[in-house]
Design a protein around this motif. Structure first.
Motif, PDB file in Angstrom:
ATOM      1  N   HIS A  99       8.113  28.964  35.395  1.00  0.00           N
ATOM      2  CA  HIS A  99       7.148  28.551  36.426  1.00  0.00           C
ATOM      3  C   HIS A  99       7.486  27.165  37.001  1.00  0.00           C
ATOM      4  CE1 HIS A  99       4.459  31.970  35.662  1.00  0.00           C
ATOM      5  NE2 HIS A  99       4.788  31.796  34.393  1.00  0.00           N
ATOM      6  N   THR A 100       8.761  26.832  36.962  1.00  0.00           N
ATOM      7  CA  THR A 100       9.207  25.554  37.515  1.00  0.00           C
ATOM      8  C   THR A 100       8.922  25.470  39.007  1.00  0.00           C
ATOM      9  OG1 THR A 100      10.955  25.420  35.857  1.00  0.00           O
ATOM     10  CG2 THR A 100      11.200  24.028  37.799  1.00  0.00           C
ATOM     11  N   LEU A 101       9.124  26.568  39.708  1.00  0.00           N
ATOM     12  CA  LEU A 101       8.933  26.568  41.162  1.00  0.00           C
ATOM     13  C   LEU A 101       7.478  26.272  41.519  1.00  0.00           C
ATOM     14  CD1 LEU A 101       9.764  26.996  44.072  1.00  0.00           C
ATOM     15  CD2 LEU A 101       9.739  29.477  43.681  1.00  0.00           C
ATOM     16  N   SER A 102       6.545  26.955  40.915  1.00  0.00           N
ATOM     17  CA  SER A 102       5.142  26.727  41.276  1.00  0.00           C
ATOM     18  C   SER A 102       4.690  25.321  40.890  1.00  0.00           C
ATOM     19  CB  SER A 102       4.237  27.784  40.640  1.00  0.00           C
ATOM     20  OG  SER A 102       4.391  27.847  39.247  1.00  0.00           O
ATOM     21  N   ARG A 103       5.195  24.799  39.784  1.00  0.00           N
ATOM     22  CA  ARG A 103       4.831  23.423  39.417  1.00  0.00           C
ATOM     23  C   ARG A 103       5.393  22.433  40.430  1.00  0.00           C
ATOM     24  NH1 ARG A 103       6.176  24.987  34.155  1.00  0.00           N
ATOM     25  NH2 ARG A 103       8.134  23.798  34.249  1.00  0.00           N
ATOM     26  N   LEU A 104       6.604  22.691  40.907  1.00  0.00           N
ATOM     27  CA  LEU A 104       7.248  21.775  41.850  1.00  0.00           C
ATOM     28  C   LEU A 104       6.517  21.751  43.189  1.00  0.00           C
ATOM     29  CD1 LEU A 104       9.642  19.848  42.342  1.00  0.00           C
ATOM     30  CD2 LEU A 104      11.023  21.844  42.971  1.00  0.00           C
ATOM     31  N   ILE A 105       6.047  22.905  43.636  1.00  0.00           N
ATOM     32  CA  ILE A 105       5.398  22.964  44.957  1.00  0.00           C
ATOM     33  C   ILE A 105       3.882  22.788  44.870  1.00  0.00           C
ATOM     34  CG2 ILE A 105       7.268  24.361  45.885  1.00  0.00           C
ATOM     35  CD1 ILE A 105       5.537  26.831  45.688  1.00  0.00           C
ATOM     36  N   GLY A 106       3.362  22.763  43.652  1.00  0.00           N
ATOM     37  CA  GLY A 106       1.934  22.500  43.477  1.00  0.00           C
ATOM     38  C   GLY A 106       1.018  23.635  43.841  1.00  0.00           C
ATOM     39  N   ARG A 107       1.527  24.859  43.820  1.00  0.00           N
ATOM     40  CA  ARG A 107       0.707  26.036  44.113  1.00  0.00           C
ATOM     41  C   ARG A 107       1.423  27.262  43.560  1.00  0.00           C
ATOM     42  NH1 ARG A 107       3.538  28.793  47.800  1.00  0.00           N
ATOM     43  NH2 ARG A 107       4.747  27.702  49.408  1.00  0.00           N
ATOM     44  N   PRO A 108       0.705  28.381  43.409  1.00  0.00           N
ATOM     45  CA  PRO A 108       1.366  29.608  42.961  1.00  0.00           C
ATOM     46  C   PRO A 108       2.391  30.087  43.987  1.00  0.00           C
ATOM     47  CG  PRO A 108      -1.015  29.791  42.732  1.00  0.00           C
ATOM     48  CD  PRO A 108      -0.752  28.552  43.554  1.00  0.00           C
ATOM     49  N   THR A 109       3.424  30.761  43.526  1.00  0.00           N
ATOM     50  CA  THR A 109       4.385  31.357  44.447  1.00  0.00           C
ATOM     51  C   THR A 109       3.773  32.606  45.081  1.00  0.00           C
ATOM     52  OG1 THR A 109       5.407  32.674  42.678  1.00  0.00           O
ATOM     53  CG2 THR A 109       6.338  30.481  43.118  1.00  0.00           C
ATOM     54  N   ASP A 117       6.415  33.318  40.164  1.00  0.00           N
ATOM     55  CA  ASP A 117       5.507  33.371  39.012  1.00  0.00           C
ATOM     56  C   ASP A 117       5.355  34.774  38.443  1.00  0.00           C
ATOM     57  OD1 ASP A 117       4.903  30.652  39.183  1.00  0.00           O
ATOM     58  OD2 ASP A 117       3.197  30.978  40.524  1.00  0.00           O
ATOM     59  N   GLU A 118       5.320  35.776  39.338  1.00  0.00           N
ATOM     60  CA  GLU A 118       4.997  37.145  38.925  1.00  0.00           C
ATOM     61  C   GLU A 118       6.263  38.004  38.880  1.00  0.00           C
ATOM     62  OE1 GLU A 118       1.928  38.860  41.300  1.00  0.00           O
ATOM     63  OE2 GLU A 118       0.644  37.083  41.192  1.00  0.00           O
ATOM     64  N   ALA A 119       6.541  38.565  37.714  1.00  0.00           N
ATOM     65  CA  ALA A 119       7.692  39.449  37.568  1.00  0.00           C
ATOM     66  C   ALA A 119       7.316  40.877  37.965  1.00  0.00           C
ATOM     67  CB  ALA A 119       8.190  39.421  36.131  1.00  0.00           C
ATOM     68  N   PHE A 120       8.266  41.600  38.545  1.00  0.00           N
ATOM     69  CA  PHE A 120       8.056  43.005  38.857  1.00  0.00           C
ATOM     70  C   PHE A 120       9.351  43.775  38.606  1.00  0.00           C
ATOM     71  CE2 PHE A 120       9.503  40.949  42.766  1.00  0.00           C
ATOM     72  CZ  PHE A 120      10.465  41.822  43.261  1.00  0.00           C
ATOM     73  N   THR A 121       9.232  45.050  38.339  1.00  0.00           N
ATOM     74  CA  THR A 121      10.389  45.938  38.290  1.00  0.00           C
ATOM     75  C   THR A 121      10.499  46.638  39.641  1.00  0.00           C
ATOM     76  OG1 THR A 121       9.137  47.859  37.540  1.00  0.00           O
ATOM     77  CG2 THR A 121       9.971  46.348  35.832  1.00  0.00           C
ATOM     78  N   MET A 122      11.602  47.298  39.881  1.00  0.00           N
ATOM     79  CA  MET A 122      11.716  48.015  41.150  1.00  0.00           C
ATOM     80  C   MET A 122      10.756  49.200  41.213  1.00  0.00           C
ATOM     81  SD  MET A 122      13.547  46.352  43.177  1.00  0.00           S
ATOM     82  CE  MET A 122      13.615  47.582  44.490  1.00  0.00           C
ATOM     83  N   ALA A 123      10.379  49.745  40.057  1.00  0.00           N
ATOM     84  CA  ALA A 123       9.342  50.781  40.053  1.00  0.00           C
ATOM     85  C   ALA A 123       8.007  50.184  40.488  1.00  0.00           C
ATOM     86  CB  ALA A 123       9.230  51.404  38.664  1.00  0.00           C
ATOM     87  N   ASP A 152       8.523  29.420  49.910  1.00  0.00           N
ATOM     88  CA  ASP A 152       8.321  28.820  48.588  1.00  0.00           C
ATOM     89  C   ASP A 152       9.525  27.957  48.208  1.00  0.00           C
ATOM     90  OD1 ASP A 152       5.869  30.138  48.297  1.00  0.00           O
ATOM     91  OD2 ASP A 152       6.756  31.837  47.226  1.00  0.00           O
ATOM     92  N   TYR A 153      10.715  28.509  48.376  1.00  0.00           N
ATOM     93  CA  TYR A 153      11.926  27.766  48.024  1.00  0.00           C
ATOM     94  C   TYR A 153      12.129  26.555  48.943  1.00  0.00           C
ATOM     95  CZ  TYR A 153      13.262  31.640  44.956  1.00  0.00           C
ATOM     96  OH  TYR A 153      13.289  32.591  43.963  1.00  0.00           O
ATOM     97  N   ALA A 154      11.756  26.693  50.201  1.00  0.00           N
ATOM     98  CA  ALA A 154      11.866  25.567  51.129  1.00  0.00           C
ATOM     99  C   ALA A 154      10.948  24.435  50.712  1.00  0.00           C
ATOM    100  CB  ALA A 154      11.540  26.026  52.550  1.00  0.00           C
ATOM    101  N   ALA A 155       9.734  24.781  50.304  1.00  0.00           N
ATOM    102  CA  ALA A 155       8.794  23.756  49.844  1.00  0.00           C
ATOM    103  C   ALA A 155       9.336  23.042  48.614  1.00  0.00           C
ATOM    104  CB  ALA A 155       7.435  24.392  49.539  1.00  0.00           C
ATOM    105  N   ALA A 156       9.995  23.790  47.742  1.00  0.00           N
ATOM    106  CA  ALA A 156      10.598  23.183  46.555  1.00  0.00           C
ATOM    107  C   ALA A 156      11.720  22.234  46.934  1.00  0.00           C
ATOM    108  CB  ALA A 156      11.122  24.277  45.632  1.00  0.00           C
ATOM    109  N   ALA A 157      12.531  22.625  47.908  1.00  0.00           N
ATOM    110  CA  ALA A 157      13.631  21.758  48.344  1.00  0.00           C
ATOM    111  C   ALA A 157      13.100  20.448  48.904  1.00  0.00           C
ATOM    112  CB  ALA A 157      14.477  22.484  49.386  1.00  0.00           C
ATOM    113  N   ALA A 177      10.587  34.966  45.038  1.00  0.00           N
ATOM    114  CA  ALA A 177       9.601  34.176  45.779  1.00  0.00           C
ATOM    115  C   ALA A 177      10.039  34.159  47.243  1.00  0.00           C
ATOM    116  CB  ALA A 177       9.508  32.758  45.218  1.00  0.00           C
ATOM    117  N   THR A 178       9.167  33.692  48.113  1.00  0.00           N
ATOM    118  CA  THR A 178       9.512  33.691  49.537  1.00  0.00           C
ATOM    119  C   THR A 178      10.440  32.528  49.891  1.00  0.00           C
ATOM    120  OG1 THR A 178       7.595  32.341  50.104  1.00  0.00           O
ATOM    121  CG2 THR A 178       7.329  34.749  50.188  1.00  0.00           C
TER     122      THR A 178
END
Length: 280
Positions: free
Chosen positions: A258-268, A194-200, A171-176, A167-168
């Protein structure tokens, strides 16, 4: 009164801005090694105080009820630096410490997790109320060297097909901010995108946005470290980055709660958005 230790750093400045917006400048203390860096914040009413992780003065924490301890950036020195802050907070009767740890700290195979585990143990031993913000990786960790990757048509790493949930910083600052103001002692937040990705997947996003062919090239941890040294990185840094990349192949950088998005009240923020912003 809320305080941020490390308030002039990249994460710290975002937390500072968010905290001022939420509670008002008169309730915020910015703790920094060089107060002149936050002259604008001081002019707005924030109390900017000198605070050096290598020479902590408990007097700088006078009146602070909740302290955000942003992890120091000197790898190898964090243990004693964080212990000094914790000791000072105890001497100053700080009511609660929130610490920016690492995702899944107790079980993480990332080498950097060792100092975070030590800090979590120091907090537990201190007797002070505390909460843990276990941050995953920043999107920005992956976009700092896109130019050469696009030029050569390749992104290298040792991540295999490991899923990454970054996440950005914002995003983490908003959570803090949210946790510092509304959280409670003993809260533990496993924070990831929220969204997982591989390096590919990441390479495919870069190729699509840049309009040029870019592929992910997977390597062994040792070969990746050697490649990073080959482009000029110090050996210790190359080894650290290669270790983190390999650990991500084992799931060390993903969490589906999805703890981060719930904490900040929006999608990451999706990684594709950060790539687009970096290339704009």
């Amino acid at each position: 009164m809320y305080a941020i230790a490390g308030a002039s750093g990249q994460l710290g400045q975002l937390v500072l801005a968010g905290l001022v917006e939420k509670v008002g400048a008169d309730k915020v203390v910015a703790l920094v090694r060089t107060p002149a860096k936050l002259a604008e914040a001081a002019a707005s009413g924030v109390s900017v105080r000198a605070f050096d992780y290598d020479a902590v003065d408990a007097a700088a924490l006078a009146g602070v009820e909740r302290l955000l301890l942003i992890s120091a950036n000197e790898v190898g020195k964090r243990g004693p630096q964080h212990q000094a802050v914790i000791d000072a907070a105890k001497a100053a009767d700080v009511g609660l410490i929130a610490y920016t740890s690492i995702l899944h700290a107790p079980t993480s195979t990332i080498g950097l997790a060792e100092e975070h585990r030590a800090t979590e143990a120091a907090l537990a031993a201190s007797g002070l109320p505390y909460m843990l913000l276990r941050n995953g990786w920043y999107n920005e960790n992956y976009t700092g060297a896109l130019g050469p990757s696009i030029e050569h048509g390749a992104i290298i790493g040792a991540a295999g097909a490991g899923r990454i949930c970054s996440a950005t910083r914002a995003d983490y600052a908003a959570a803090a901010v949210a946790a510092l103001v509304d959280g409670a002692a003993a809260d533990v937040y496993e924070l990831a995108g929220d969204e997982a990705f591989t390096m590919a997947d990441f390479a495919a996003h870069v190729a699509r946005i840049a309009g040029k062919p870019v592929a992910y090239v997977d390597m062994s941890q040792a070969d990746y470290a050697a490649a990073l040294e080959g482009v000029g990185l110090p050996g210790w840094l190359a080894a650290m980055l290669a270790n983190s990349s390999y650990a991500s192949s084992q799931g060390a950088l993903c969490d589906d709660s999805h703890t981060l998005s719930r904490l900040i009240g929006r999608p990451t923020t999706p990684i594709a958005d950060t790539i687009a912003a970096a290339l704009a």
